[in-house]
Design a protein around this motif. Structure first.
Motif, PDB file in Angstrom:
ATOM      1  N   VAL A  47       0.843  -1.187   0.000  1.00  0.00           N
ATOM      2  CA  VAL A  47       0.000   0.000   0.000  1.00  0.00           C
ATOM      3  C   VAL A  47       0.878   1.237   0.000  1.00  0.00           C
ATOM      4  CG1 VAL A  47      -1.801   1.234   1.245  1.00  0.00           C
ATOM      5  CG2 VAL A  47      -1.800  -1.255   1.210  1.00  0.00           C
ATOM      6  N   SER A  48       0.562   2.192  -0.875  1.00  0.00           N
ATOM      7  CA  SER A  48       1.343   3.422  -0.965  1.00  0.00           C
ATOM      8  C   SER A  48       1.182   4.238   0.312  1.00  0.00           C
ATOM      9  CB  SER A  48       0.893   4.246  -2.175  1.00  0.00           C
ATOM     10  OG  SER A  48       1.570   5.470  -2.237  1.00  0.00           O
ATOM     11  N   GLY A  49       2.298   4.632   0.919  1.00  0.00           N
ATOM     12  CA  GLY A  49       2.264   5.444   2.124  1.00  0.00           C
ATOM     13  C   GLY A  49       1.958   4.681   3.394  1.00  0.00           C
ATOM     14  N   ALA A  50       1.904   3.353   3.326  1.00  0.00           N
ATOM     15  CA  ALA A  50       1.591   2.582   4.525  1.00  0.00           C
ATOM     16  C   ALA A  50       2.775   2.602   5.483  1.00  0.00           C
ATOM     17  CB  ALA A  50       1.252   1.139   4.152  1.00  0.00           C
ATOM     18  N   ARG A  51       2.479   2.481   6.774  1.00  0.00           N
ATOM     19  CA  ARG A  51       3.528   2.477   7.778  1.00  0.00           C
ATOM     20  C   ARG A  51       4.256   1.141   7.739  1.00  0.00           C
ATOM     21  NH1 ARG A  51       0.646   2.820  12.532  1.00  0.00           N
ATOM     22  NH2 ARG A  51       0.814   0.596  12.888  1.00  0.00           N
ATOM     23  N   PRO A  52       5.585   1.140   7.617  1.00  0.00           N
ATOM     24  CA  PRO A  52       6.322  -0.126   7.635  1.00  0.00           C
ATOM     25  C   PRO A  52       6.356  -0.696   9.042  1.00  0.00           C
ATOM     26  CG  PRO A  52       7.842   1.710   7.546  1.00  0.00           C
ATOM     27  CD  PRO A  52       6.459   2.302   7.415  1.00  0.00           C
ATOM     28  N   SER A  53       6.744  -1.936   9.141  1.00  0.00           N
ATOM     29  CA  SER A  53       6.904  -2.539  10.458  1.00  0.00           C
ATOM     30  C   SER A  53       8.044  -1.847  11.199  1.00  0.00           C
ATOM     31  CB  SER A  53       7.192  -4.033  10.328  1.00  0.00           C
ATOM     32  OG  SER A  53       8.436  -4.235   9.676  1.00  0.00           O
ATOM     33  N   LEU A  54       8.064  -2.020  12.510  1.00  0.00           N
ATOM     34  CA  LEU A  54       9.078  -1.322  13.305  1.00  0.00           C
ATOM     35  C   LEU A  54      10.496  -1.762  12.938  1.00  0.00           C
ATOM     36  CD1 LEU A  54       9.546   0.756  15.505  1.00  0.00           C
ATOM     37  CD2 LEU A  54       9.280  -1.040  17.211  1.00  0.00           C
ATOM     38  N   PRO A  55      10.773  -3.073  12.786  1.00  0.00           N
ATOM     39  CA  PRO A  55      12.135  -3.445  12.361  1.00  0.00           C
ATOM     40  C   PRO A  55      12.495  -2.875  10.993  1.00  0.00           C
ATOM     41  CG  PRO A  55      10.994  -5.335  13.289  1.00  0.00           C
ATOM     42  CD  PRO A  55       9.977  -4.266  13.125  1.00  0.00           C
ATOM     43  N   ALA A  56      11.538  -2.892  10.036  1.00  0.00           N
ATOM     44  CA  ALA A  56      11.816  -2.334   8.711  1.00  0.00           C
ATOM     45  C   ALA A  56      12.061  -0.825   8.797  1.00  0.00           C
ATOM     46  CB  ALA A  56      10.654  -2.627   7.766  1.00  0.00           C
ATOM     47  N   TYR A  57      11.344  -0.168   9.686  1.00  0.00           N
ATOM     48  CA  TYR A  57      11.512   1.280   9.857  1.00  0.00           C
ATOM     49  C   TYR A  57      12.902   1.605  10.394  1.00  0.00           C
ATOM     50  CZ  TYR A  57       9.974   6.058  10.906  1.00  0.00           C
ATOM     51  OH  TYR A  57       9.831   7.416  10.944  1.00  0.00           O
ATOM     52  N   VAL A  58      13.352   0.805  11.344  1.00  0.00           N
ATOM     53  CA  VAL A  58      14.697   1.009  11.894  1.00  0.00           C
ATOM     54  C   VAL A  58      15.750   0.784  10.815  1.00  0.00           C
ATOM     55  CG1 VAL A  58      16.374   0.147  13.580  1.00  0.00           C
ATOM     56  CG2 VAL A  58      13.973   0.414  14.236  1.00  0.00           C
ATOM     57  N   ARG A  59      15.551  -0.229   9.975  1.00  0.00           N
ATOM     58  CA  ARG A  59      16.511  -0.482   8.888  1.00  0.00           C
ATOM     59  C   ARG A  59      16.524   0.677   7.891  1.00  0.00           C
ATOM     60  NH1 ARG A  59      14.368  -5.802   9.341  1.00  0.00           N
ATOM     61  NH2 ARG A  59      12.957  -5.392   7.587  1.00  0.00           N
ATOM     62  N   GLN A  60      15.360   1.245   7.602  1.00  0.00           N
ATOM     63  CA  GLN A  60      15.309   2.396   6.688  1.00  0.00           C
ATOM     64  C   GLN A  60      16.059   3.594   7.275  1.00  0.00           C
ATOM     65  OE1 GLN A  60      11.220   3.237   5.721  1.00  0.00           O
ATOM     66  NE2 GLN A  60      10.827   1.191   4.924  1.00  0.00           N
ATOM     67  N   LEU A  61      15.893   3.815   8.561  1.00  0.00           N
ATOM     68  CA  LEU A  61      16.609   4.925   9.199  1.00  0.00           C
ATOM     69  C   LEU A  61      18.120   4.697   9.159  1.00  0.00           C
ATOM     70  CD1 LEU A  61      14.475   5.791  12.351  1.00  0.00           C
ATOM     71  CD2 LEU A  61      15.069   7.333  10.492  1.00  0.00           C
ATOM     72  N   TRP A  62      18.537   3.477   9.440  1.00  0.00           N
ATOM     73  CA  TRP A  62      19.960   3.185   9.423  1.00  0.00           C
ATOM     74  C   TRP A  62      20.532   3.356   8.015  1.00  0.00           C
ATOM     75  CZ3 TRP A  62      23.961   3.065  12.373  1.00  0.00           C
ATOM     76  CH2 TRP A  62      25.126   2.416  11.973  1.00  0.00           C
ATOM     77  N   ALA A  63      19.761   3.005   7.006  1.00  0.00           N
ATOM     78  CA  ALA A  63      20.223   3.183   5.630  1.00  0.00           C
ATOM     79  C   ALA A  63      20.376   4.653   5.265  1.00  0.00           C
ATOM     80  CB  ALA A  63      19.258   2.494   4.660  1.00  0.00           C
ATOM     81  N   ARG A  64      19.689   5.535   5.994  1.00  0.00           N
ATOM     82  CA  ARG A  64      19.755   6.973   5.712  1.00  0.00           C
ATOM     83  C   ARG A  64      20.564   7.724   6.764  1.00  0.00           C
ATOM     84  NH1 ARG A  64      15.352   4.737   3.687  1.00  0.00           N
ATOM     85  NH2 ARG A  64      14.458   5.533   1.729  1.00  0.00           N
ATOM     86  N   ARG A  65      21.451   7.030   7.434  1.00  0.00           N
ATOM     87  CA  ARG A  65      22.262   7.672   8.474  1.00  0.00           C
ATOM     88  C   ARG A  65      23.148   8.779   7.895  1.00  0.00           C
ATOM     89  NH1 ARG A  65      24.055   2.673   7.230  1.00  0.00           N
ATOM     90  NH2 ARG A  65      26.268   2.366   6.738  1.00  0.00           N
ATOM     91  N   ASP A  66      23.611   8.601   6.652  1.00  0.00           N
ATOM     92  CA  ASP A  66      24.435   9.651   6.036  1.00  0.00           C
ATOM     93  C   ASP A  66      23.610  10.910   5.788  1.00  0.00           C
ATOM     94  OD1 ASP A  66      26.642   8.003   6.041  1.00  0.00           O
ATOM     95  OD2 ASP A  66      26.267   7.229   4.035  1.00  0.00           O
ATOM     96  N   PHE A  67      22.337  10.723   5.392  1.00  0.00           N
ATOM     97  CA  PHE A  67      21.467  11.880   5.194  1.00  0.00           C
ATOM     98  C   PHE A  67      21.221  12.605   6.509  1.00  0.00           C
ATOM     99  CE2 PHE A  67      17.022  13.234   5.788  1.00  0.00           C
ATOM    100  CZ  PHE A  67      17.022  14.359   4.968  1.00  0.00           C
ATOM    101  N   ILE A  68      21.009  11.859   7.595  1.00  0.00           N
ATOM    102  CA  ILE A  68      20.749  12.471   8.898  1.00  0.00           C
ATOM    103  C   ILE A  68      21.941  13.315   9.331  1.00  0.00           C
ATOM    104  CG2 ILE A  68      20.356  11.971  11.342  1.00  0.00           C
ATOM    105  CD1 ILE A  68      18.779   9.506  10.476  1.00  0.00           C
TER     106      ILE A  68
END
Length: 321
Positions: A47-68
């Motif tokens: 689903v477009s814009g759906a909230r990912p699971s918490l583990p998937a969300y943490v992985r997405q944040l870690w993948a964007r650590r350089d952006f942060i």
């Protein structure tokens, strides 16, 4: 001559429509919701814009650590770009606040009575409190202040409050260099206890980031939160012992023990007093609440875990409406 009437021409009898012997085709029934979900899962759709699971969300944040990190550094560079003194305001702001507090509380109200090394005591408290206050204030503007970015791009929204919390930590580290010089001028020389400031500030940063995440969600739905925060923070500062010693209240006997203990266990006061204990020699363990390190770690873990999960639960709502 006799006229003969001709009979009317025969009318054509309508031929009945021939009925086809083949059955009429009926539209196929629409697939059920369960069938559509199974089809989407089979082809890797979501689903477009759906909230990912918490583990998937943490992985997405870690993948964007350089952006942060890059976003925090860019904001730090641009924050005072229009000021003539530029980055010096990162140091001058807490120093000017400390000068005002010293005049009001140290001189006019004589709060410094009974507090040895009052100026190092006050400066340390102001620098540490400024870090907490700025982190929480930035959190209230993390989503609303970057609404164009939120609506234009798809990324974990927690990146914004976390990057702003990192920005405030970078500012604190720059300011601590000046604080060390000031402490040296007042005779506070480095000892092994100074190393305790590192875990104290790390736990404080974790606590501030968690509360900032919670405030970011609140302010995204209720922008008036940002207008209320200065009053909340000012009240919190006055009860956190920035300008006065909470420990001295216990010896005065003017307040019940449970009031003193509650003020000492206040998270802002806990982190301020831990940094004072590390950097100011005259601030001893007697001024700290019992089990202070467990208390500091508990506040940090509780605030960050609770704030992060609560922010994640509203991930799909940010930038809408």
């Amino acid at each position: 001559m006799t006229l003969t009437t001709l009979p009317p021409p025969p009318t054509a009898t309508p031929t009945p429509a021939t009925t086809s012997s083949a059955p009429t085709a009926r539209p196929a029934p629409a697939p059920s919701g369960e069938e559509l979900q199974a089809l989407a899962r089979r082809h890797g759709l979501s689903v477009s814009g759906a909230r990912p699971s918490l583990p998937a969300y943490v992985r997405q944040l870690w993948a964007r650590r350089d952006f942060i990190a890059a976003f925090a550094t860019a904001r730090l560079t641009a924050q005072y770009s229009q000021a003539r003194l530029g980055q010096l305001w990162q140091l001058m702001t807490p120093l000017l606040n400390a000068a005002v507090y010293y005049l009001m509380f140290g001189v006019l109200m004589n709060v410094q009575h009974g507090i040895p090394d009052y100026l190092p005591f006050l400066l340390t408290g102001v620098f540490v409190w400024t870090f907490t206050a700025n982190t929480l204030t930035a959190g209230t503007r993390a989503i609303s202040g970057n609404i164009g970015l939120v609506r234009a791009l798809h990324f974990p929204r927690a990146s914004l409050p976390l990057s702003l919390a990192l920005l405030q930590l970078q500012q604190l580290l720059l300011s601590l260099g000046a604080l060390v010089v000031i402490l040296l001028c007042f005779g506070e020389f480095p000892t092994r206890s100074w190393l305790l400031a590192v875990p104290a500030i790390a736990l404080q940063a974790l606590f501030g980031a968690g509360v900032s995440l919670a405030l970011a969600r609140l302010a995204a739905r209720t922008p008036d939160i940002s207008q209320l925060m200065p009053f909340v923070l000012r009240t919190w500062m006055y009860v956190s012992g920035v300008m006065w010693s909470i420990g001295s209240m216990a010896s005065s006997g003017r307040f019940p023990d449970w009031v003193v203990l509650a003020l000492q266990c206040n998270p802002a006061a806990v982190y301020i007093d831990l940094v004072r204990f590390a950097l100011v020699g005259s601030f001893t363990a007697e001024n700290l609440p019992p089990h202070v390190w467990a208390l500091a770690a508990g506040w940090a873990v509780l605030a960050f875990a609770g704030g992060f999960v609560w922010f994640w639960k509203a991930e799909e709502t940010y930038g809408r409406g």
